[in-house]
Scaffold this motif. Structure first.
Motif, short mmCIF file in Angstrom:
data_model
loop_
_atom_site.label_atom_id
_atom_site.label_comp_id
_atom_site.label_asym_id
_atom_site.label_seq_id
_atom_site.Cartn_x
_atom_site.Cartn_y
_atom_site.Cartn_z
N PHE A 136 74.71 109.86 -1.53
CA PHE A 136 73.78 109.55 -2.60
C PHE A 136 72.41 109.15 -2.05
O PHE A 136 71.37 109.62 -2.51
N MET B 71 68.78 111.01 -2.53
CA MET B 71 67.61 110.30 -3.07
C MET B 71 66.42 110.42 -2.13
O MET B 71 65.28 110.58 -2.58
N PRO C 175 62.86 114.31 -3.10
CA PRO C 175 61.42 114.51 -3.25
C PRO C 175 60.83 115.47 -2.21
O PRO C 175 59.87 116.19 -2.50
N ILE D 239 60.07 102.48 -0.98
CA ILE D 239 60.53 102.23 -2.34
C ILE D 239 62.05 102.24 -2.41
O ILE D 239 62.68 101.34 -2.99
N ALA E 32 63.62 99.20 -0.44
CA ALA E 32 63.38 97.96 -1.19
C ALA E 32 64.23 97.93 -2.45
O ALA E 32 64.78 96.89 -2.83
N GLY E 33 64.37 99.09 -3.10
CA GLY E 33 65.17 99.19 -4.32
C GLY E 33 66.64 98.89 -4.06
O GLY E 33 67.29 98.17 -4.83
N ALA F 152 67.06 95.19 -3.52
CA ALA F 152 66.88 94.44 -4.77
C ALA F 152 68.10 94.60 -5.69
O ALA F 152 68.60 93.61 -6.23
N VAL F 153 68.57 95.83 -5.85
CA VAL F 153 69.72 96.08 -6.72
C VAL F 153 70.95 95.37 -6.16
O VAL F 153 71.74 94.78 -6.90
N PHE G 4 53.79 111.14 -8.30
CA PHE G 4 54.67 110.73 -7.22
C PHE G 4 55.98 110.15 -7.76
O PHE G 4 57.07 110.49 -7.30
N THR H 214 57.31 110.75 -10.63
CA THR H 214 58.09 111.82 -11.25
C THR H 214 58.85 112.64 -10.20
O THR H 214 60.02 112.98 -10.40
N MET I 263 59.80 111.54 -7.31
CA MET I 263 60.87 110.70 -6.76
C MET I 263 62.08 110.64 -7.70
O MET I 263 63.22 110.65 -7.25
N ASP J 54 74.72 108.75 -12.24
CA ASP J 54 73.72 109.11 -11.22
C ASP J 54 72.33 108.71 -11.71
O ASP J 54 71.55 108.13 -10.96
N GLN K 295 71.69 105.01 -11.56
CA GLN K 295 71.52 104.54 -10.17
C GLN K 295 70.15 104.91 -9.62
O GLN K 295 69.47 104.08 -9.01
N VAL K 296 69.74 106.16 -9.84
CA VAL K 296 68.43 106.61 -9.35
C VAL K 296 67.32 105.76 -9.97
O VAL K 296 66.44 105.25 -9.26
N ASP L 158 67.49 102.76 -11.44
CA ASP L 158 67.57 101.35 -11.05
C ASP L 158 66.96 101.13 -9.66
O ASP L 158 66.18 100.20 -9.46
N ILE L 159 67.35 101.98 -8.71
CA ILE L 159 66.86 101.80 -7.34
C ILE L 159 65.35 102.00 -7.28
O ILE L 159 64.63 101.19 -6.69
N ILE L 160 64.86 103.05 -7.93
CA ILE L 160 63.43 103.34 -7.82
C ILE L 160 62.58 102.29 -8.55
O ILE L 160 61.58 101.81 -8.01
N ALA M 180 63.42 99.15 -9.21
CA ALA M 180 63.51 97.90 -8.44
C ALA M 180 62.65 98.00 -7.18
O ALA M 180 61.98 97.03 -6.79
N GLY M 181 62.67 99.18 -6.54
CA GLY M 181 61.88 99.39 -5.33
C GLY M 181 60.39 99.28 -5.60
O GLY M 181 59.65 98.66 -4.81
N ILE M 182 59.93 99.85 -6.69
CA ILE M 182 58.50 99.78 -7.01
C ILE M 182 58.07 98.33 -7.27
O ILE M 182 57.04 97.88 -6.77
N ALA N 108 59.52 95.66 -6.08
CA ALA N 108 59.59 94.91 -4.83
C ALA N 108 58.41 95.23 -3.91
O ALA N 108 57.77 94.33 -3.35
N VAL N 109 58.10 96.53 -3.77
CA VAL N 109 56.98 96.93 -2.90
C VAL N 109 55.67 96.38 -3.45
O VAL N 109 54.81 95.91 -2.69
#
Lengths: 181, 181
Positions: free
Chosen positions: A139, A143, A147, A170, A173-174, A177-178, B139, B141, B143, B163, B166-167, B169-171, B173-175, B177-178
């Motif tokens: 997975f 991810m 891209p 990203i 970090a994601g 965080a999750v 960018f 979109t 990702m 899926d 998950q995608v 949530d991670i992205i 949360a990552g944005i 956090a960054v």
């Protein structure tokens, strides 16, 4: 002669896919006689398969510098480079144009599996060291590389080191965080 | 008659790409006379272009429920559904097999631009409300949709709502956090 023919075949599959493959064009590009190509590879699918298999294993390496962010960003840049070579583009094109050929699919799957094994090896170390919470390697790989594939397929611009850094930052970090939630 | 021919043409481009396109097969699938197809569309590229343009605009909608995570996850599932239809697969196949045809490229670009505009509209609201720090819409979109395209191209399994969650949530949360760094 063999090498020139195989390189020419790769180049043409990269440009046209497997369906428009023509012996005349291979012969012309490789600067050999058409009869020579026919005699050595009576089946054009066999020629394509040999061409795509004849290269060294993927050159996409994933270092272990101790810094996962840097290592993954370099991996994505190397992946983008590899997908942009004649062989990389040929591999993308054959799947789109010949999803029903099992031998061709097997070559594409093998390239994919090699990359997955490379990722698994590096990520297992990251899990052990606590650099990364345990996640599904497949997975995470989809991810990270999604891209890259998408940008290159659009063909509007190349995938830069800056893109790679952003994607990796990203996603890592994601995941942290999750996982911390 | 027209509709049956256009649907058949779409189906065949989805299966084979534009290169292996045959009038006989279109006629057979549409259950019309081959001459009828020839007479109405003397140029097969014109037929393909009309077939791919004849559908309603993409059905990939992006709601504004007030919950960005849910809205984006539903968008990704709708995108996966759209990419899996005959038209979606035909659009993927034509770019791989005919990157040099400008009219075909324009149709693919238009579908892409429609999706980008949909994303921009929803994300602008998210920026205004402070649901999301300001990021490059293109960018983000790429990702989000990269893994969807990649998973579907592999063709090994479908893209599920899990899926998508998950995608997203991670992205997201990552944005956050960054951006907070």
């Amino acid at each position: 002669m063999r090498e020139r023919v195989l390189a020419a075949a790769t180049e043409l599959v990269a440009r046209d896919g497997i369906e428009r493959f023509r012996y005349e064009e291979v012969a012309e590009l490789a600067k050999v006689n058409k009869t020579t190509v026919y005699r050595n590879w009576p089946d054009h699918v066999e020629l394509v398969i040999e061409a795509l298999s004849s290269y060294d294993a993927d050159s996409v390496v994933l270092k272990d510098s101790g810094d996962l962010r840097v290592d993954l960003a370099e991996f994505l840049v190397a992946l983008a480079d590899s997908l942009s070579t004649p062989r990389g583009r040929a591999l993308s094109n054959v799947t789109a144009s010949a999803p029903e050929n099992e031998e061709v699919t097997a070559i594409v799957d093998a390239a994919h599996e090699r990359r997955m094994a490379t990722m698994r090896e590096r990520l297992d170390k990251a899990f052990e060291r606590g650099e990364l919470p345990p996640v599904d390697v497949h997975f995470l790989t989809e991810m990270l590389s999604g891209p890259v594939h998408l940008l290159l397929r659009r063909g509007r611009r190349s995938f830069t080191r800056e893109d790679a850094d952003q994607v990796v930052d990203i996603i890592l970090a994601g995941i942290h965080a999750v996982h911390a939630e």
